[in-house]
Scaffold this active site. Structure first.
Site, mmCIF file in Angstrom:
data_model
loop_
_atom_site.group_PDB
_atom_site.id
_atom_site.type_symbol
_atom_site.label_atom_id
_atom_site.label_comp_id
_atom_site.label_asym_id
_atom_site.label_seq_id
_atom_site.Cartn_x
_atom_site.Cartn_y
_atom_site.Cartn_z
ATOM 1 N N ASN A 9 0.784 -1.251 0.178
ATOM 2 C CA ASN A 9 -0.007 0.028 0.138
ATOM 3 C C ASN A 9 1.071 0.715 0.556
ATOM 4 O O ASN A 9 1.251 1.507 0.865
ATOM 5 C CB ASN A 9 -0.929 -0.240 0.630
ATOM 6 C CG ASN A 9 -1.918 1.187 1.991
ATOM 7 O OD1 ASN A 9 -1.946 2.238 0.273
ATOM 8 N ND2 ASN A 9 -2.363 1.768 2.277
ATOM 9 N N TRP A 10 1.011 1.698 -0.425
ATOM 10 C CA TRP A 10 1.941 2.859 -1.375
ATOM 11 C C TRP A 10 1.635 4.332 -0.602
ATOM 12 O O TRP A 10 2.109 4.978 -0.471
ATOM 13 C CB TRP A 10 2.583 3.570 -2.399
ATOM 14 C CG TRP A 10 3.108 2.578 -3.401
ATOM 15 C CD1 TRP A 10 3.684 1.840 -2.801
ATOM 16 C CD2 TRP A 10 3.848 2.682 -4.802
ATOM 17 N NE1 TRP A 10 5.128 0.822 -3.403
ATOM 18 C CE2 TRP A 10 4.433 1.304 -5.483
ATOM 19 C CE3 TRP A 10 3.159 3.166 -6.221
ATOM 20 C CZ2 TRP A 10 5.779 1.544 -6.354
ATOM 21 C CZ3 TRP A 10 3.597 2.956 -7.224
ATOM 22 C CH2 TRP A 10 4.831 2.025 -7.228
ATOM 23 N N LYS A 11 -0.105 4.141 -0.209
ATOM 24 C CA LYS A 11 -0.646 5.510 0.415
ATOM 25 C C LYS A 11 -0.609 6.460 -0.218
ATOM 26 O O LYS A 11 -0.253 6.306 -2.144
ATOM 27 C CB LYS A 11 0.047 5.951 1.656
ATOM 28 C CG LYS A 11 -0.163 4.631 2.735
ATOM 29 C CD LYS A 11 0.409 4.458 3.922
ATOM 30 C CE LYS A 11 0.277 3.614 4.900
ATOM 31 N NZ LYS A 11 0.297 3.829 6.512
ATOM 32 N N HIS A 96 -9.682 1.064 4.707
ATOM 33 C CA HIS A 96 -8.370 1.411 5.599
ATOM 34 C C HIS A 96 -8.275 1.996 7.134
ATOM 35 O O HIS A 96 -9.293 3.153 6.471
ATOM 36 C CB HIS A 96 -7.247 1.829 4.645
ATOM 37 C CG HIS A 96 -5.460 2.161 4.940
ATOM 38 N ND1 HIS A 96 -4.993 2.660 6.369
ATOM 39 C CD2 HIS A 96 -5.146 0.165 5.292
ATOM 40 C CE1 HIS A 96 -4.309 2.645 6.593
ATOM 41 N NE2 HIS A 96 -3.637 1.251 5.312
ATOM 42 N N GLU A 98 -6.537 4.871 7.988
ATOM 43 C CA GLU A 98 -6.178 6.015 7.300
ATOM 44 C C GLU A 98 -7.441 6.404 7.003
ATOM 45 O O GLU A 98 -7.940 7.822 7.421
ATOM 46 C CB GLU A 98 -5.837 6.246 6.484
ATOM 47 C CG GLU A 98 -3.692 6.039 7.190
ATOM 48 C CD GLU A 98 -2.875 5.444 6.708
ATOM 49 O OE1 GLU A 98 -2.881 5.881 5.348
ATOM 50 O OE2 GLU A 98 -2.029 5.086 7.775
ATOM 51 N N GLU A 168 -5.214 -5.329 10.733
ATOM 52 C CA GLU A 168 -4.213 -4.181 10.631
ATOM 53 C C GLU A 168 -4.838 -3.149 12.047
ATOM 54 O O GLU A 168 -5.366 -2.448 11.960
ATOM 55 C CB GLU A 168 -5.058 -3.020 9.846
ATOM 56 C CG GLU A 168 -4.057 -4.052 8.312
ATOM 57 C CD GLU A 168 -3.959 -2.818 7.821
ATOM 58 O OE1 GLU A 168 -2.043 -2.974 6.736
ATOM 59 O OE2 GLU A 168 -4.018 -1.674 6.731
ATOM 60 N N GLY A 174 2.570 1.937 10.616
ATOM 61 C CA GLY A 174 3.295 3.180 10.525
ATOM 62 C C GLY A 174 3.776 3.469 12.099
ATOM 63 O O GLY A 174 4.510 4.503 11.788
ATOM 64 N N SER A 214 3.180 -2.438 10.239
ATOM 65 C CA SER A 214 4.844 -2.579 10.606
ATOM 66 C C SER A 214 5.401 -4.013 10.432
ATOM 67 O O SER A 214 6.106 -3.801 10.852
ATOM 68 C CB SER A 214 5.035 -2.451 12.006
ATOM 69 O OG SER A 214 4.933 -1.039 11.877
ATOM 70 N N GLY A 235 2.788 -1.364 3.972
ATOM 71 C CA GLY A 235 2.757 0.200 4.131
ATOM 72 C C GLY A 235 3.971 0.783 3.575
ATOM 73 O O GLY A 235 4.633 0.604 2.586
ATOM 74 N N GLY A 236 4.651 1.065 4.951
ATOM 75 C CA GLY A 236 6.389 2.009 3.817
ATOM 76 C C GLY A 236 7.171 0.380 3.514
ATOM 77 O O GLY A 236 7.784 1.089 3.099
HETATM 78 C C1 PEP Z 1 -0.708 0.215 5.844
HETATM 79 O O1 PEP Z 1 -0.862 0.815 5.440
HETATM 80 O O2 PEP Z 1 -1.900 -0.844 5.476
HETATM 81 C C2 PEP Z 1 0.197 -0.582 6.814
HETATM 82 C C3 PEP Z 1 0.280 -1.543 7.474
HETATM 83 O O3 PEP Z 1 1.880 -0.399 7.032
HETATM 84 P P1 PEP Z 1 2.759 0.174 7.563
HETATM 85 O O4 PEP Z 1 3.431 -1.495 7.109
HETATM 86 O O5 PEP Z 1 3.312 1.231 7.582
HETATM 87 O O6 PEP Z 1 2.758 -0.351 9.385
#
Ligand code: PEP
Length: 253
Positions: A9-11, A96, A98, A168, A174, A214, A235-236
C-alpha cells in the site's frame, strides 16, 4: 487452498516518474525471485494505476486504495470502482484505518463500497483493526466483530468467498510497533471463527486473511508462519523494492 498474498500500500507517495521507477524494479525482482504461487499486489495512488497495470502483467497485480460507492455522477474528485476496473486494476483496499479516521468512513459506507467493488468484478481487501485504546481496554474482539458484521457480513456466502480480509491493528500501522505473532494469530483465528459461525467452516477455511502493521522483511517470516495468517498488507516497506520483494519471498520455500 486459500491464496497467499502480499499487497503493498503505497498510500499518498510517489509522483508519476517515481511510481514507474519503483514498480519496474519490483516487477523485475518478483519475476526473477518469486518461487511459490503467492500473489504480489501493489495498491497505488490513482494516477499510477493505468501505467502500472500495463507494466505489471501477470507478475504483479494492481490495486486501488479506495473508490466511491456510486457508479458515476456529480461527486467531484471521486473515482468509481468501474473506472478503477477499466484501467486493469484487480483489487481495491476498502476501509483502511486512515480512511476510517481521516475521512470518517463508517462501517455502513464501507459495506456499500464493498458491494460496488464486487459488482465490478474486483476483489475488495477489507481492512479491520482496533485502536490502542481498544486493545488496552480489552474491547478489541467486540470492535472487530462489529466491523465484520456491519462491513461485510451482509454479503451472501458466494460474495463473501470473493473478498480478502486484512487485520491491521491501528496501533501497529506506521508506528514500528508490530503485533507479536501470537497477538496476530489470536486475532486471525478469532476472525476465522466468526466467519465460520456466520457462513460455514468451508468459507472460513478458504478466506485469505492478511496481517498489516509495520510488517517488514525481518518479522514477516514469523508472522506468515502462523496458521491463520495468509500474507500481509505492507505500507512503509512497500516503498522499498528490496524490502517488499523480500516479504513476497517469505513464501518461496
Ligand atoms: C498499511 O498502511 O496498511 C500498513 C500496514 O502500513 P505499515 O506497514 O507502514 O505499518
Amino acid at each position: 487452498m486459500r491464496k497467499k498474498i502480499v499487497a503493498g500500500n503505497w498510500k499518498m507517495n510517489l509522483d508519476y516518474a517515481g511510481g514507474i521507477s519503483l514498480f519496474s524494479e519490483i516487477v523485475n525482482m518478483v519475476r526473477d525471485e518469486k518461487k511459490g504461487d503467492q500473489i504480489a499486489i501493489i495498491c497505488a495512488p490513482y494516477i499510477h494505476l493505468n501505467s502500472l497495470a500495463k507494466l505489471g502483467g501477470d507478475v504483479v497485480k494492481i490495486g486501488a486504495q479506495n473508490c466511491h460507492q456510486n457508479d458515476s455522477g456529480a461527486y467531484t474528485g471521486e473515482i468509481s470502482a468501474g473506472m478503477v476496473k477499466s484501467v486493469g486494476c484487480e483489487y481495491v483496499i476498502i476501509g483502511h484505518s486512515e480512511r476510517r479516521q481521516y475521512f470518517a468512513e463508517s462501517n455502513e459506507l464501507l459495506a456499500e463500497k464493498t458491494v460496488k467493488v464486487l459488482a465490478n468484478g474486483l476483489t475488495p481487501i477489507f481492512c479491520i483493526g482496533e485502536t490502542l485504546e481498544e486493545r488496552n481496554n480489552g474491547t478489541y474482539f467486540d470492535v472487530l466483530k462489529t466491523q465484520l458484521e456491519q462491513g461485510v457480513f451482509g454479503l451472501s456466502a458466494d460474495d463473501f468467498a470473493k473478498i480478502v480480509i486484512a487485520y491491521e491493528p491501528v496501533w501497529a500501522i506506521g508506528t514500528g510497533l508490530t503485533a507479536t505473532s501470537d497477538q496476530a494469530q489470536e486475532v486471525h483465528a478469532y476472525i476465522r471463527k466468526e466467519i465460520a459461525a456466520k457462513y460455514s467452516s468451508e468459507v472460513a477455511d478458504e478466506t485469505t486473511i492478511l496481517y498489516g502493521g509495520s510488517c517488514n522483511p525481518k518479522n514477516a517470516a514469523e508472522l506468515f508462519a502462523q496458521t491463520d495468517i495468509d500474507g500481509g498488507l505492507i505500507g512503509g516497506a512497500s516503498l522499498k523494492s528490496r524490502d517488499f520483494v523480500d516479504i513476497v519471498k517469505t513464501f518461496n520455500s
